[in-house]
Design an enzyme around this catalytic site. Structure first.
Site, short mmCIF file in Angstrom:
data_model
loop_
_atom_site.label_atom_id
_atom_site.label_comp_id
_atom_site.label_asym_id
_atom_site.label_seq_id
_atom_site.Cartn_x
_atom_site.Cartn_y
_atom_site.Cartn_z
N GLU A 38 -67.35 48.61 -6.43
CA GLU A 38 -67.59 48.76 -7.86
C GLU A 38 -67.85 47.36 -8.42
O GLU A 38 -66.92 46.61 -8.69
CB GLU A 38 -66.39 49.40 -8.55
N ASP B 230 -62.03 49.00 -5.79
CA ASP B 230 -61.96 49.08 -7.24
C ASP B 230 -62.19 47.72 -7.87
O ASP B 230 -61.58 46.72 -7.46
CB ASP B 230 -60.59 49.63 -7.64
#
Length: 557
Positions: A248, A205
């Site tokens: 990401e 993330d």
């Protein structure tokens, strides 16, 4: 291509499917999705052709940020099941040929995590340096706020210890101090634990926030933040040679490339295995808004090649806002005007909180073209749950959560998600045109013309054309009268695929020039009954395309 080679790097030809256990399927009738419900529906994913499940956070949480505010990285939220259920999912998925990865959310914890509770108990706490503290916030504390509708600063005052702690996201998500060796060791233990339970890697993330956030200089002891990312990747490979890190990283291509690593100058990545192509996604929406393929074609020409064993991850929609932050203000407004003209369709002034079918007014030909594009583009395709049946959003739900509605399995009022009262569901289902009565798995799996049947076909064709994933690609001039068409050519080991996608609503005749295909015969991958295409001796390929038409043409065996 030799299967022995392609199967070693399984992620190069994977089909990734992202889901939230909480909103996928309820197995015990309490109104909340859980692992047992997911396991009972695993064959839907197997029939679809999914090869990798990506699980959004399933850890214990106060649930103030849909599970991204974690209180125990080693646990399972009791609403969703137990660690035993996770192991059973991994075993069942493996039995169907699927690997499982999960979100690695170690930028921050919940403010209710025992680590932070201990850290804020005293300035002398053993966990104090696990977080980032200052006596006074810096002058630029307001810059870089991720959620401007909720926060005005990256620093929050703690009354008990009279210092400010850093939070790149919400104030209830204090940032971990990854410069602290104890924190880095703990992150490695978290990864090792879940890999021992069978995971094949992680979606990392907000990677730039993890390693390159603007933190006080006295907290930065890493000589190069990328060294830490390389350490994570090395640890992963030691524990499981087939495991991946899907990152990401929403940055311009030159900056993003550093996150693959490959700092030895060779062809191997030593940091992230795959990176999402946010630039390509945003330019695709601009191309759709303009009915002109050139913005996407230009992005693909500029996109660097990843390391040989790395890859781009391509997507149409993810679980978050549909960010348009890398477009210019004028370009972003074009996309807003086309696909989200009302203020409640937009979020943070930079993105959309809609799913694709409502944005395209449910046009089946246009939807089929976009998903054909997803699987034909060089990269690993990633689907967000419900995309395979054309689910819509529910704009009555706040913010980014509008697209995270329960999966629609049947036409019943509860969509087959749960036998409980829909009022108890994690989120209300959409109504009207995109409600379960009209959009559901049961009806579409019986309909050969459905979006579900189309995506199953695309997955099958994608898996049968390894040159799409492995080959060198070239973006072609589609011809003088075919500006709306994206034409690209992929080749590997003597086999080629020419992919053509018409972004316009009128019929055109594409005529790209591919000298390497001069004189050969091409067959239609998506429609084997179509007449073969004969390439002219000068390499000109003349192909008629309907409005929003798409074709994959492959050299014969």
């Amino acid at each position: 291509m030799k299967l022995a080679r392609t199967s070693d790097l399984w992620w190069k030809t994977a089909v990734v499917y992202c889901l939230d256990v909480e909103t996928f399927a309820d197995g015990n009738g309490d109104g909340c999705g859980d692992f047992r419900g997911l396991i009972q529906h695993i064959d839907h994913l197997a029939r679809l052709g999914v090869t990798c499940l990506w699980l959004m956070p399933f850890f214990p949480t106060p649930d103030r940020d849909d599970g991204y505010d974690i209180t125990d990285f080693y646990g399972v939220d009791p609403r969703l099941g137990t660690a035993g259920d996770v192991v059973e999912l991994v075993r069942t998925a493996r039995d169907r040929g699927m690997r499982v990865i999960a979100d690695l959310v170690v930028n921050h914890t919940s403010a209710e995590h025992p680590w932070f509770v201990e850290a804020r108990s005293s300035r002398d706490s053993a966990k104090r340096d696990w977080y980032i503290w200052l006596d006074e916030p810096p002058a630029d504390a307001h810059e870089g706020v991720v959620f401007p509708d909720q926060e005005t600063s990256l620093w929050e005052y703690d009354r008990k210890t009279r210092q400010y702690y850093m939070h790149q996201f919400y104030k209830h998500q204090p940032d971990l101090n990854v410069a602290n060796p104890e924190v880095r060791d703990e992150i490695a233990r978290i990864m090792g634990y879940w890999m021992e339970l069978g995971l094949s890697g992680f979606r990392v993330d907000a990677v730039p926030f993890l390693i390159e956030a603007k933190r006080p200089l006295d907290k930065i002891s890493l000589p190069d933040p990328h060294d830490y990312l390389a350490d994570i990747a090395a640890f992963l490979r030691r524990r499981n040679g087939e495991a991946v890190l899907l990152g990401e990283v929403n940055l311009p291509y030159p900056d993003l490339m550093t996150f693959f690593g490959a700092r030895d100058g060779g062809g191997s990545t030593d940091e992230l295995t795959l990176c999402f192509d946010f630039i390509g996604m945003q330019m695709m929406y601009l191309a759709l808004a303009r009915a002109d393929a050139e913005p996407l074609a230009d992005a693909l020409r500029q996109r660097p090649d990843p390391p040989e064993d790395g890859h781009w991850a391509t997507f149409v929609r993810n679980h978050d806002e549909l960010t348009l932050d890398k477009l210019t203000d004028a370009q972003r407004q074009e996309v807003f005007d086309a696909f989200g003209p009302k203020p409640d369709m937009q979020v943070y002034g930079r993105g959309l909180r809609r799913r694709l079918p409502p944005m395209l007014d449910g046009d089946p030909k246009r939807l089929r073209m976009v998903y054909s594009l997803l699987f034909a583009l060089p990269g690993t395709p990633v689907l967000f749950y419900g995309e395979e049946i054309g689910m819509g959003e529910n704009l009555a739900i706040e913010g980014r959560f509008a697209v995270r509605t329960p999966m629609q399995w049947t036409p019943e009022p509860g969509g087959g998600f749960s036998s409980a009262d829909p009022a108890t569901f994690p989120a209300p289902l959409p109504g009207g045109r995109y409600g379960p009565k009209r959009v559901n798995v049961r009806d579409q799996q019986r309909d050969p013309e459905s979006l579900l049947s189309w995506i199953r076909l695309l997955v099958e064709c994608y898996r049968s054309c390894p040159e799409l994933a492995w080959g060198a690609y070239t973006v072609l001039d589609p011809g003088p009268d075919a500006r709306p068409v994206l034409a690209h050519h992929c080749t590997a080991d003597g086999r080629s695929v020419l992919a053509l996608h018409n972004f316009g609503d009128r019929a055109v005749q594409a005529a790209p020039l591919v000298p390497s295909l001069a004189g050969v015969t091409l067959t239609d991958v998506l429609d084997p009954t179509a007449e073969p295409v004969q390439v002219a001796e000068d390499g000109r390929v003349t192909v008629p395309l309907d409005g929003y038409g798409c074709r994959w043409l492959r050299t014969e065996e």
